[in-house]
Design an enzyme around this catalytic site. Structure first.
Site, PDB file in Angstrom:
ATOM      1  N   SER A  89       0.828  -1.251  -0.016  1.00 19.85           N
ATOM      2  CA  SER A  89      -0.103  -0.119  -0.029  1.00 19.85           C
ATOM      3  C   SER A  89       0.844   1.295  -0.082  1.00 19.85           C
ATOM      4  O   SER A  89       2.201   1.081   0.097  1.00 19.85           O
ATOM      5  CB  SER A  89      -0.955   0.034   1.306  1.00 19.85           C
ATOM      6  OG  SER A  89      -0.182   0.037   2.387  1.00 19.85           O
ATOM      7  N   LYS A  90       0.318   2.337   0.119  1.00 19.97           N
ATOM      8  CA  LYS A  90       1.094   3.647  -0.024  1.00 19.97           C
ATOM      9  C   LYS A  90       1.816   3.547   1.273  1.00 19.97           C
ATOM     10  O   LYS A  90       2.906   4.496   0.916  1.00 19.97           O
ATOM     11  CB  LYS A  90       0.162   4.678  -0.195  1.00 19.97           C
ATOM     12  CG  LYS A  90      -0.257   4.976  -1.603  1.00 19.97           C
ATOM     13  CD  LYS A  90      -0.998   6.237  -1.931  1.00 19.97           C
ATOM     14  CE  LYS A  90      -1.462   6.370  -3.462  1.00 19.97           C
ATOM     15  NZ  LYS A  90      -2.256   7.416  -3.679  1.00 19.97           N
ATOM     16  N   ARG A  91       1.441   3.347   2.307  1.00 21.03           N
ATOM     17  CA  ARG A  91       2.353   3.678   3.536  1.00 21.03           C
ATOM     18  C   ARG A  91       3.493   2.789   3.264  1.00 21.03           C
ATOM     19  O   ARG A  91       4.586   2.839   4.052  1.00 21.03           O
ATOM     20  CB  ARG A  91       1.435   3.138   4.789  1.00 21.03           C
ATOM     21  CG  ARG A  91       1.099   1.693   4.884  1.00 21.03           C
ATOM     22  CD  ARG A  91       0.179   1.360   6.081  1.00 21.03           C
ATOM     23  NE  ARG A  91      -0.432   0.259   5.948  1.00 21.03           N
ATOM     24  CZ  ARG A  91       0.197  -1.000   6.562  1.00 21.03           C
ATOM     25  NH1 ARG A  91       1.297  -0.682   7.310  1.00 21.03           N
ATOM     26  NH2 ARG A  91      -0.378  -1.986   6.714  1.00 21.03           N
ATOM     27  N   HIS A  92       3.513   1.537   2.678  1.00 25.19           N
ATOM     28  CA  HIS A  92       4.670   0.598   2.438  1.00 25.19           C
ATOM     29  C   HIS A  92       5.808   0.968   1.515  1.00 25.19           C
ATOM     30  O   HIS A  92       7.054   0.946   1.332  1.00 25.19           O
ATOM     31  CB  HIS A  92       4.149  -0.794   1.791  1.00 25.19           C
ATOM     32  CG  HIS A  92       3.602  -1.394   3.020  1.00 25.19           C
ATOM     33  ND1 HIS A  92       2.274  -1.853   2.656  1.00 25.19           N
ATOM     34  CD2 HIS A  92       3.779  -1.908   4.196  1.00 25.19           C
ATOM     35  CE1 HIS A  92       1.746  -2.719   3.605  1.00 25.19           C
ATOM     36  NE2 HIS A  92       2.745  -2.599   4.637  1.00 25.19           N
TER      37      HIS A  92
END
Length: 478
Positions: free
Chosen positions: A242-245
């Site tokens: 995901s974007k946080r990764h």
């Protein structure tokens, strides 16, 4: 089919070139290069509502920045719609497809019934053998493939191995929608065939599509390309990326100061290995790459690993090319236009002189920019809190003395400045550190910087003495 290898990268332009897409492009590029073949680029823009010119631009820019050049002209799938319709009509004429007049309500009821009964085949074949003469006049028909209802559909995948589907579980898939537009499934098969694609290398989220697409190949009597479905990239915690990764566009990695060669090297090792080797030149990558050694398990994205690898590439990069990259990245980092305006022959020369020291400390080009801030700082310097704390009235007086000592240096260099400062420290019974820290604060406005003698050398005589005078004057006016 030709004997030479033809791969293709086929992104949908509904957003940026994301990191998974970049790795897919890299694997296609490497395989084509290794076998002396071609990698073609196809923009799958059939989703007209979601496809944008900006996304197409971002994909092309991302590939160019990563230095993953494609062969021949870019192919736009939507422009080939007439050819896709022609194939659907051909299958219809040969009795290998049929018109389906099922209404939206009938299709919903079929899906709900199938799911309730635990079946994966959602379409019940309502119009497969029905006489079109009984068709309702107010329904625009779709064209469906007359898929085999018994036996198996098999893909011999170079990464996943032998994958088998029971035909009784696969739908008669739609080839042409009621509005006459071809479906993605049909368009992909026709394009791959017409482009002479010999090897399809893509994410394993397309594996089920391979079964459906093979049925179209079989119906047309075409040879199926060699298939390789590579595992997706997951986050460090094993969940979907995901974007946080780090599921960002390639342009975001560029703006964060990663080098294209480092990102390529990092991506090639996501899901593919070659012994314990971590660092690969482009030539080594091409020579060693092999689909047989791509793992089946999802690869895990690790920012720390990427950063360390990027640091390695920065340390080993040619100083002049780093100056160019420094300049290039300013166009992609918000709020850096002021710095761009300060680049001129003088500051470029200073940057080049400072680069051997700067690159040892930086893991990204952004850190390189931050390390070089002192070259571009406006006078009088803005002091950060730690530097301000260092410049006590006593130390400002010391700065005035250091100005006098350095003003006597005739031939300005790091070595001569060091000799003058060491002599001053010795004469005044001071440790060099007691001299260097306030000097650093006065010259850079910060408490950390490259070596103080290098800073003096890079800034040059006039700028160094000017900055010291600024801080000594502050003392005189307080």
């Amino acid at each position: 089919m030709t004997d030479s290898v033809v791969t293709r990268f086929a992104p949908s332009p509904t957003g940026f070139l994301h990191i998974g897409g970049a790795r897919t492009a890299l694997f296609n590029w490497l395989y084509a290069k290794k076998h002396g073949g071609k990698m073609l680029l196809r923009i799958e823009d059939t989703d007209r509502e979601r496809s944008t010119e900006a996304a197409i631009g971002a994909i092309l820019d991302g590939l160019k920045w990563l230095e993953l050049g494609w062969d021949d002209d870019v192919i736009y799938q939507f422009s080939r719609a007439a050819r896709h319709r022609e194939i659907a009509e051909q299958l219809l004429a040969e009795g290998k497809a049929y018109r389906c007049y099922a209404t939206a309500e009938e299709l919903t009821a079929m899906r709900e019934k199938a799911r309730a009964e635990g079946r994966t085949r959602l379409y019940d074949g309502l119009w497969r053998d029905r006489d079109p003469a009984s068709a309702p006049s107010d329904v625009k028909p779709t064209i469906r493939l007359r898929a085999p209802q018994t036996g198996e559909t098999v893909i011999e995948d170079q990464v996943q191995g032998r994958v088998v589907w029971q035909n009784e579980n696969l739908d008669d898939l739609v080839l042409l929608r009621g509005d006459g537009n071809p479906t993605y499934m049909l368009a992909v098969v026709v394009d791959d065939h017409d482009m002479g694609v010999t090897h399809v290398i893509r994410g394993d989220d397309h594996l089920i599509n391979a079964a459906r697409q093979k049925q179209i190949y079989d119906a047309m009597g075409w040879v199926l390309p060699n298939m390789s479905h590579i595992p997706l990239i997951h986050g460090p915690d094993g969940s979907k990326l995901s974007k946080r990764h780090g599921a960002l566009g390639v342009d975001a990695y560029r703006a964060m100061g990663y080098l294209p060669a480092a990102l390529r090297n990092y991506l090639v090792r996501l899901g593919w290995s070659h012994g314990d080797q971590e660092i690969f030149s482009t030539e080594e990558m091409i020579a060693a790459f092999d689909l047989a050694t791509v793992g089946r398990a999802a690869a895990r994205f690790d920012f720390a690993k990427l950063e360390n690898l990027n640091g390695h590439y920065i340390r080993h990069a040619d100083d002049q090319s780093l100056v160019r990259m420094f300049e290039d990245v300013l166009d992609h980092v918000p709020g850096r236009s002021e710095l761009k305006a300060k680049l001129n022959d003088t500051t470029r020369a200073q940057l080049l002189k400072a680069m051997p020291s700067l690159k040892e400390r930086a893991k990204t080009l952004i850190e390189l920019i931050d390390g070089a801030y002192f070259i571009f700082a406006d006078r009088p310097l803005e002091l950060d809190p730690k530097a301000a704390a260092l410049l006590t009235p006593e130390n400002r007086k010391l700065i005035g003395q250091l100005h006098s000592a350095l003003a006597n240096v005739e031939s300005w260099s790091a070595a001569n400045a060091e000799a003058a400062l060491r002599a001053f420290a010795e004469e005044n019974s001071l440790k060099l550190g007691a001299v260097a820290q306030p000097l650093r604060a006065a010259l850079t406005g910060r408490s950390t910087s490259p070596g103080i003698f290098e800073v003096l050398d890079v800034l040059g005589r006039q700028e160094s003495l000017g900055r010291l005078m600024d801080q000594a004057k502050d003392q005189a006016t307080t």
